[in-house]
Design a protein around this motif. Structure first.
Motif, PDB file in Angstrom:
ATOM      1  N   SER A   1       0.818  -1.212   0.000  1.00  0.00           N
ATOM      2  CA  SER A   1       0.000   0.000   0.000  1.00  0.00           C
ATOM      3  C   SER A   1       0.852   1.262   0.000  1.00  0.00           C
ATOM      4  N   LEU A   2       2.122   1.105   0.414  1.00  0.00           N
ATOM      5  CA  LEU A   2       2.979   2.288   0.444  1.00  0.00           C
ATOM      6  C   LEU A   2       3.577   2.571  -0.920  1.00  0.00           C
ATOM      7  N   VAL A   3       3.640   1.540  -1.756  1.00  0.00           N
ATOM      8  CA  VAL A   3       4.324   1.687  -3.034  1.00  0.00           C
ATOM      9  C   VAL A   3       3.352   2.251  -4.059  1.00  0.00           C
ATOM     10  N   ALA A   4       3.780   3.284  -4.757  1.00  0.00           N
ATOM     11  CA  ALA A   4       2.893   3.891  -5.737  1.00  0.00           C
ATOM     12  C   ALA A   4       2.942   3.126  -7.058  1.00  0.00           C
ATOM     13  N   ARG A   5       4.166   2.838  -7.532  1.00  0.00           N
ATOM     14  CA  ARG A   5       4.311   2.142  -8.802  1.00  0.00           C
ATOM     15  C   ARG A   5       5.563   1.296  -8.776  1.00  0.00           C
ATOM     16  N   LEU A   6       5.623   0.355  -9.683  1.00  0.00           N
ATOM     17  CA  LEU A   6       6.861  -0.383  -9.903  1.00  0.00           C
ATOM     18  C   LEU A   6       7.385   0.046 -11.264  1.00  0.00           C
ATOM     19  N   GLU A   7       8.642   0.434 -11.319  1.00  0.00           N
ATOM     20  CA  GLU A   7       9.184   0.889 -12.603  1.00  0.00           C
ATOM     21  C   GLU A   7      10.444   0.102 -12.928  1.00  0.00           C
ATOM     22  N   ASP A   8      10.735   0.069 -14.193  1.00  0.00           N
ATOM     23  CA  ASP A   8      11.937  -0.588 -14.658  1.00  0.00           C
ATOM     24  C   ASP A   8      12.732   0.502 -15.384  1.00  0.00           C
TER      25      ASP A   8
ATOM     26  N   ARG B   1      26.210   1.772 -15.704  1.00  0.00           N
ATOM     27  CA  ARG B   1      25.804   2.723 -16.733  1.00  0.00           C
ATOM     28  C   ARG B   1      24.911   2.072 -17.781  1.00  0.00           C
ATOM     29  N   GLU B   2      24.769   0.774 -17.712  1.00  0.00           N
ATOM     30  CA  GLU B   2      23.896   0.174 -18.714  1.00  0.00           C
ATOM     31  C   GLU B   2      23.031  -0.910 -18.070  1.00  0.00           C
ATOM     32  N   GLY B   3      22.071  -1.380 -18.837  1.00  0.00           N
ATOM     33  CA  GLY B   3      21.132  -2.363 -18.331  1.00  0.00           C
ATOM     34  C   GLY B   3      19.916  -1.679 -17.730  1.00  0.00           C
ATOM     35  N   ARG B   4      19.084  -2.470 -17.088  1.00  0.00           N
ATOM     36  CA  ARG B   4      17.876  -1.899 -16.507  1.00  0.00           C
ATOM     37  C   ARG B   4      17.831  -2.243 -15.012  1.00  0.00           C
ATOM     38  N   GLN B   5      17.117  -1.467 -14.305  1.00  0.00           N
ATOM     39  CA  GLN B   5      17.080  -1.653 -12.867  1.00  0.00           C
ATOM     40  C   GLN B   5      15.651  -1.485 -12.362  1.00  0.00           C
ATOM     41  N   PRO B   6      15.147  -2.483 -11.634  1.00  0.00           N
ATOM     42  CA  PRO B   6      13.801  -2.287 -11.072  1.00  0.00           C
ATOM     43  C   PRO B   6      13.816  -1.274  -9.924  1.00  0.00           C
ATOM     44  N   VAL B   7      12.767  -0.495  -9.857  1.00  0.00           N
ATOM     45  CA  VAL B   7      12.691   0.571  -8.864  1.00  0.00           C
ATOM     46  C   VAL B   7      11.284   0.604  -8.274  1.00  0.00           C
ATOM     47  N   LEU B   8      11.228   0.778  -6.986  1.00  0.00           N
ATOM     48  CA  LEU B   8       9.925   0.967  -6.346  1.00  0.00           C
ATOM     49  C   LEU B   8       9.707   2.460  -6.195  1.00  0.00           C
ATOM     50  N   VAL B   9       8.609   2.926  -6.726  1.00  0.00           N
ATOM     51  CA  VAL B   9       8.363   4.359  -6.663  1.00  0.00           C
ATOM     52  C   VAL B   9       7.428   4.671  -5.502  1.00  0.00           C
ATOM     53  N   PHE B  10       7.897   5.552  -4.634  1.00  0.00           N
ATOM     54  CA  PHE B  10       7.033   6.048  -3.560  1.00  0.00           C
ATOM     55  C   PHE B  10       6.646   7.466  -3.935  1.00  0.00           C
ATOM     56  N   ALA B  11       5.418   7.775  -3.825  1.00  0.00           N
ATOM     57  CA  ALA B  11       5.011   9.107  -4.244  1.00  0.00           C
ATOM     58  C   ALA B  11       4.155   9.745  -3.180  1.00  0.00           C
ATOM     59  N   ASP B  12       4.259  11.049  -3.128  1.00  0.00           N
ATOM     60  CA  ASP B  12       3.417  11.784  -2.208  1.00  0.00           C
ATOM     61  C   ASP B  12       3.220  13.169  -2.790  1.00  0.00           C
ATOM     62  N   GLY B  13       2.006  13.517  -2.997  1.00  0.00           N
ATOM     63  CA  GLY B  13       1.773  14.809  -3.635  1.00  0.00           C
ATOM     64  C   GLY B  13       2.467  14.820  -4.981  1.00  0.00           C
ATOM     65  N   ASP B  14       3.271  15.879  -5.232  1.00  0.00           N
ATOM     66  CA  ASP B  14       3.950  15.902  -6.522  1.00  0.00           C
ATOM     67  C   ASP B  14       5.374  15.385  -6.409  1.00  0.00           C
ATOM     68  N   ARG B  15       5.723  14.861  -5.274  1.00  0.00           N
ATOM     69  CA  ARG B  15       7.075  14.334  -5.123  1.00  0.00           C
ATOM     70  C   ARG B  15       7.073  12.830  -5.277  1.00  0.00           C
ATOM     71  N   SER B  16       8.166  12.350  -5.839  1.00  0.00           N
ATOM     72  CA  SER B  16       8.295  10.897  -5.852  1.00  0.00           C
ATOM     73  C   SER B  16       9.748  10.529  -5.643  1.00  0.00           C
TER      74      SER B  16
ATOM     75  N   ARG C   1       8.379  11.380 -15.429  1.00  0.00           N
ATOM     76  CA  ARG C   1       7.136  12.119 -15.602  1.00  0.00           C
ATOM     77  C   ARG C   1       7.359  13.627 -15.539  1.00  0.00           C
ATOM     78  N   GLY C   2       8.363  14.045 -16.211  1.00  0.00           N
ATOM     79  CA  GLY C   2       8.606  15.478 -16.312  1.00  0.00           C
ATOM     80  C   GLY C   2       9.262  16.086 -15.090  1.00  0.00           C
ATOM     81  N   LYS C   3       9.650  15.245 -14.135  1.00  0.00           N
ATOM     82  CA  LYS C   3      10.308  15.785 -12.938  1.00  0.00           C
ATOM     83  C   LYS C   3      11.544  14.958 -12.641  1.00  0.00           C
ATOM     84  N   LEU C   4      12.313  15.463 -11.727  1.00  0.00           N
ATOM     85  CA  LEU C   4      13.467  14.683 -11.310  1.00  0.00           C
ATOM     86  C   LEU C   4      13.079  13.820 -10.124  1.00  0.00           C
ATOM     87  N   MET C   5      13.413  12.562 -10.244  1.00  0.00           N
ATOM     88  CA  MET C   5      13.098  11.667  -9.124  1.00  0.00           C
ATOM     89  C   MET C   5      14.412  11.147  -8.558  1.00  0.00           C
ATOM     90  N   PRO C   6      14.664  11.418  -7.289  1.00  0.00           N
ATOM     91  CA  PRO C   6      15.890  10.894  -6.710  1.00  0.00           C
ATOM     92  C   PRO C   6      15.808   9.372  -6.572  1.00  0.00           C
TER      93      PRO C   6
END
Lengths: 164, 897
Positions: free
Chosen positions: B646-653, B688-703, B671-676
């Motif tokens: 429930s805390l995770v907003a999205r899963l990204e690769d 520097r290459e390949g793909r990495q799975p990332v869990l995105v946590f978002a709140d308001g306009d921050r992620s 999504r048009g912003k910088l995400m740390p």
């Protein structure tokens, strides 16, 4: 119930009163000759395909299909406390009717029908194995060997066995 | 038994059951001359035959009853309930004598003079209100009120033997497995004749009234049931032989047998159908006693009851019929006694004074459905609940989680009677459980629906016949077995390469099936079929017995086959696993498994287990609600990690080539912003290459993106953090999906990305001056840890306590909060009690209370509101919680302003 009462009572009186001759189907198990009153025998079978029945007493070998009726096969060897027969030895069975149910008694071989005169009959010797004594109705003295008369109702009375 | 006597018993029993029905009809319909003469004739026949056979006691009673009936017929007497009661009573005496006759073949000793005297008195017009009026006035006679009290009261005493059905018949039916060859006493309802008066060809003949119907009588003959049973067996054999022949035929291309065999096939099918029909009886035969029963009940209970019987001509196998007769009677009695209210209560509830019990029978896809419904008060759920607690069947907490339907199921438990008083009618504590067992014994099911104030209905589903059933053929350890299709729900293939694999808990196999754990029973072990061999794949037969669902592990599954169930030999009857045996189309004998036996065999194991682990079970019930969806992943180290989904907003690769470094921190344009991006593993090095799975946590306009190595799974599991960690970023370790799993502290990583993450909410600002203070009451440390960051993120100042008692201490210390969020299920004081305590005291009286619970049904909601909660939120719904909080606060402020 009442349908078979006459049969059993008759068998018993045959032995007890024993005037004249009685007919027995003979069979051998471990070289011992046994007999069953011919009137109780329905069929004699050769080797049959038998379905195992899990959880059944060890003496119950399984069940088989005899012309559309399900027959419970009893291994008489095990019932008599004898060792199990070799797998490759042939088996023959005598089908008997007991209280409306058919049972197939598995023996080593089935012989001829003998008509035995009552003066050759004797009660079970007191020294006989108690297990055999329970299942037998007496002995006939034949010329070369002795014939043990098996009582079908006792042979199939597993409840007693469990109680004992 | 003497043939003549047994013939008499059969016929008289039949006549008596017809009489029961007819007399009740007469009472409602006193002016029907045909009805009257029919009744008169039946009683007359009984009397006449008794005299003929030399049964004086029977004859005298029947004679006295006939006298009264004669007066009715000739119009010298009005039909009155009192008189009818007396006649019915005399029928009971006759039944009692008949039952004794059947057992002993002699009339039992006894004195009927009181009854006879009363009947004679009625005949002389002494006991009747209006003896003079010759043609009975319908108004008076139709009055269904209880007869003058003395008649009814006395009626109870002189008839000690009231049990009607002759015992031998019942006993025989009970042992269904033994129906093979028995020279049984003839059973009362002969299968062929329909119940209305057909057997007029009584030994005495002669009477003018009789001749009218003798033509109908000639159409039917009485056949011994045993004969039919034998016929049925023979036909079954014939069917099997035919199947075998057809199987042989199929393997041969051209055969001259083809045509005759085809014909044999047709003839056999028709023969089978015909013989099956002879065994069929209308269900009305089983209902014949009910009108009388209802009449007696309505008198005894002072209720007005209307019994409606629909579909009485629906036919079913007589064996099945015999077996459901008693359960049906019991249920109708229950409906009338427990279900229906008294006329006064009914009027008060705005219902018609006369209660209705409806019986409805119909066919539905190879089954017979019988519905028994009443329009009474419905099941008293509250009382069932109390009773369940009283009897220790369930705890209050368990019951609180159940729906009304589930609670209602408790009436099927042994020893469960909710009748507050044991009436003479029902409520003796032997009840629905017996009904249920009896119905399940014949492969049927029973369902129940109840609406408070509107009535309840029971729906029984039973197979048309017991003789031929459809069965699934399975194989285990090279042996084949049949499982009745009716109890099979589905088949699941379990193999190492499929999505279903069998798992083991301490050696006990279980299977995950659609988010549920299915207990499994190994047929091989259960039947002791030798040692288990390694199987690359097995099949699981999902079986249901009552409400208990379990899986039977087998090696192979063949197709289904229609089989004729034959009882096993008497020496094998003690084996509960088998319900019978049969011969398959290929001629081999096969054992039929009994799901009930298997369930009880495996159930017994379960009982002992429960006994052992009762304490753990209790602990589990409190924690059971803590199930939640968890995201499992790997990141640095072998141990899997988890975070509440429930805390995770999205899963990204993320494509690592797009990662940039800003201010020494990896960021990505998202999504048009910088995400740390924050790595969980401090030693993580940016490639520097390949793909990495990332869990995105978002709140308001921050992620923020949490870098992980691999996303493993999403599981729903109970989560209790067992080991707390010193390491920052980890909340602790828990067992999830059977493995030790590190639960990460999302809040820690959020602050890594934005130092001011938790402060950020101020910008969204509910209240710029001060944060709203939230008091969180929850016994689970995990939830406190989980919700604190969540609420902090949303801009609340959070105070957490682990129990309501401590929360109340805070109140004593003068703390104030804007809103209180409380768990419901807590040890010690429950959430409901806490809410009541909060509302009782003026200090916190106006603080909004939000309940957090895993149950958010309408009922829980209502209960929560009653206790004083402002809102009620499901535990894992974070959005709902946040919106509920802001909503509640807005409302509270609005109210204050």
């Amino acid at each position: 119930m009442s349908t078979n009462l006459p049969a059993t009572t008759k068998a018993r009186t045959d032995v007890a009163i024993a005037t004249g001759n009685d007919d027995f189907v003979t069979m051998t198990i471990a070289d011992q000759l046994f007999g069953i009153p011919v009137l109780q025998v329905q069929d004699v079978l050769g080797n049959q395909k038998i379905t195992r029945i899990p959880l059944a007493p060890p003496e119950v070998a399984g069940s088989l299909n005899l012309r559309g009726r399900i027959v419970t096969a009893i291994d008489v060897r095990l019932r008599l406390g004898l060792p199990a027969r070799d797998r490759d030895k042939p088996v023959m069975s005598i089908v008997v009717d007991h209280r409306g149910e058919l049972y197939s008694l598995m023996v080593d071989s089935v012989g001829e029908v003998l008509s035995l005169s009552s003066d050759k009959y004797e009660r079970n010797p007191a020294t006989m194995d108690p297990r055999w004594r329970d299942l037998s109705n007496g002995i006939y003295r034949l010329d070369e060997t002795l014939l043990v008369v098996l009582e079908v109702s006792k042979l199939l009375n597993f409840a007693n066995l469990e109680a004992a | 038994m003497d043939d003549l006597l047994s013939e008499f018993l059969t016929e008289t029993n039949e006549n008596l059951s017809v009489l029961d029905v007819e007399l009740v009809r007469l009472e409602q319909n006193p002016n029907n001359p045909e009805l009257l003469s029919n009744i008169f004739r039946l009683v007359h026949t009984i009397k006449g035959t008794c005299g003929f056979l030399g049964l004086p006691r029977l004859e005298h009673v029947a004679h006295a009853a006939e006298n009264v009936l004669g007066k009715f017929r000739d119009g010298e007497l009005a039909v009155s309930p009192g008189a009818v009661s007396s006649i019915l009573e005399s029928l009971d005496v006759i039944k009692g004598i008949l039952a004794a006759l059947e057992q002993t073949e002699a009339e039992p000793a006894g004195d009927d003079s009181a009854l006879i005297a009363r009947l004679n008195a009625i005949a002389e017009g002494k006991d009747v209100a209006a003896p003079g009026k010759a043609p009975a006035p319908p108004a008076v006679a139709a009055e269904p009120e209880p007869a003058p009290a003395p008649a009814v009261a006395e009626a109870k005493t002189p008839a000690p033997v009231v049990k009607a059905p002759p015992p031998p018949a019942v006993a025989e039916v009970a042992q269904t497995k033994e129906l093979v060859v028995q020279e049984a006493a003839p059973e009362p309802p002969a299968p062929i004749a329909p119940p209305p008066p057909v057997h007029a060809a009584a030994p005495m003949g002669g009477d003018a009234d009789l001749n009218k119907e003798s033509a109908v009588a000639a159409q039917t003959i009485r056949v011994n049931v045993d004969l039919l049973e034998n016929l049925m067996t023979m036909v079954s054999e014939l069917v099997l032989t035919r199947n075998q022949l057809l199987q042989i035929l199929r393997s041969q291309k051209e055969s001259e047998f083809a045509a005759p065999l085809q014909r044999l096939n047709h003839v056999t099918s028709e023969l089978q159908e015909g013989v099956m029909k002879t065994r069929m009886q209308p269900i009305g035969n089983a209902w014949a006693k009910l009108p009388r029963l209802i009449r007696d009940l309505s008198h005894e209970l002072g209720k007005k009851i209307d019994l409606q019987m629909l579909g009485a001509d629906t036919e079913l196998d007589r064996q099945v019929l015999e077996l459901i007769k008693d359960p049906l009677t019991h249920m109708v009695r229950n409906s009338a006694d427990h279900g229906l209210e008294t006329p006064v209560e009914r009027l008060r509830a705005g219902k018609p004074e006369t209660g209705r019990v409806t019986l409805n029978a119909y066919h539905e896809g190879g089954h017979i459905i019988i519905e028994i419904s009443d329009d009474g008060r419905g099941l008293n759920i509250e009382r069932i609940r109390q009773k369940a607690i009283q009897n220790g069947l369930a705890t209050e907490a368990e019951l609180a989680q159940m729906s009304d339907q589930q609670i209602a199921q408790y009436i099927m438990r042994p020893g469960f009677s909710t009748a507050q008083q044991v009436t003479s009618v029902s409520g003796r504590g032997v009840g629905m459980d017996v009904v249920k067992t009896n119905i399940e014994k014949i492969g049927g099911t029973i369902e129940m629906k109840s609406q408070t104030g509107r009535g309840s209905s029971f729906i029984i589903k039973i197979p048309l016949t017991l003789a031929i059933v459809s069965a699934l053929i399975v194989e285990c350890a090279a042996e084949r077995f049949a499982i009745p299709q009716i109890s099979v729900i589905e088949l699941v293939r379990a193999a190492s390469d499929s999505e279903h694999t069998i798992e083991h808990i301490n050696g006990t196999p279980v299977l995950r099936l659609r988010n549920r754990l299915l207990p499994l029973v190994s047929l091989q072990k259960l039947l002791r079929l030798g040692d288990a061999q390694e199987q690359s794949e097995t099949f699981i037969v999902v079986t249901q017995v009552g409400t208990y669902t379990f899986g039977i592990i087998v090696d192979r599954v063949f197709d289904t086959e229609e089989i004729v169930v034959k009882p096993v030999a008497p020496i094998l009857r003690h084996i509960e696993m088998f319900s019978g045996n049969t011969i398959l189309g290929d001629g081999s004998v096969i054992m039929i498994l009994d799901p009930n036996g298997i369930a009880s065999a495996s159930g017994e194991m379960m009982v002992s287990e429960t006994a052992q682990s009762r304490e753990t079970a209790v602990a589990q019930t409190t924690n059971r609600d803590d199930r939640m969806a968890l995201l499992l992943f790997r990141a640095g180290g072998e141990a899997p990690k988890a975070v509440p989904l429930s805390l995770v907003a999205r899963l990204e690769d993320i494509d690592l080539a797009t990662v940039e470094i800003s201010n020494g921190q990896p960021v990505v344009q998202y999504r048009g912003k910088l995400m740390p991006l924050v790595p969980i593993d401090a030693g993580w090095e940016l490639r520097r290459e390949g793909r990495q799975p990332v869990l995105v946590f978002a709140d308001g306009d921050r992620s923020m993106g949490l870098i992980v190595d691999e996303i493993v799974d999403i599981v729903e599991d109970r989560m209790s953090v067992e080991l707390a960690h010193e390491r920052p970023g980890l909340m602790g370790s828990a067992i999830i999906a059977g493995k030790a799993t590190e639960v990460i502290d999302a809040g820690f990583f959020l602050t890594q990305a934005y130092k001011d993450w938790f402060g950020s909410a101020k910008i969204e600002g509910f209240d710029e001056e001060r944060q709203n203070r939230v008091l969180l009451v929850d016994d689970s440390p995990f939830f406190r840890n989980l919700l604190t960051p969540l609420l902090s993120v949303a801009g609340y100042s959070v105070t957490t306590v682990e129990s309501p008692e401590i929360a109340l201490e805070l109140r004593e210390q003068g703390e104030m909060f804007d809103v209180i969020v409380s768990d419901i299920e807590m040890p010690g004081m429950s959430g409901f009690e806490f809410a009541q305590a909060v509302r009782r005291d003026p200090r916190w009286q106006d603080v909004p209370l939000v309940a957090l619970s895993s149950h958010a049904s309408q009922r829980d909601l209502d209960r929560g509101r009653q206790a004083g909660f402002t809102d009620y939120v499901a535990k894992f719904d974070r959005d709902a919680l946040l919106s509920a909080l802001s909503q509640t606060l807005v409302e509270a402020k609005g109210a204050a302003a």
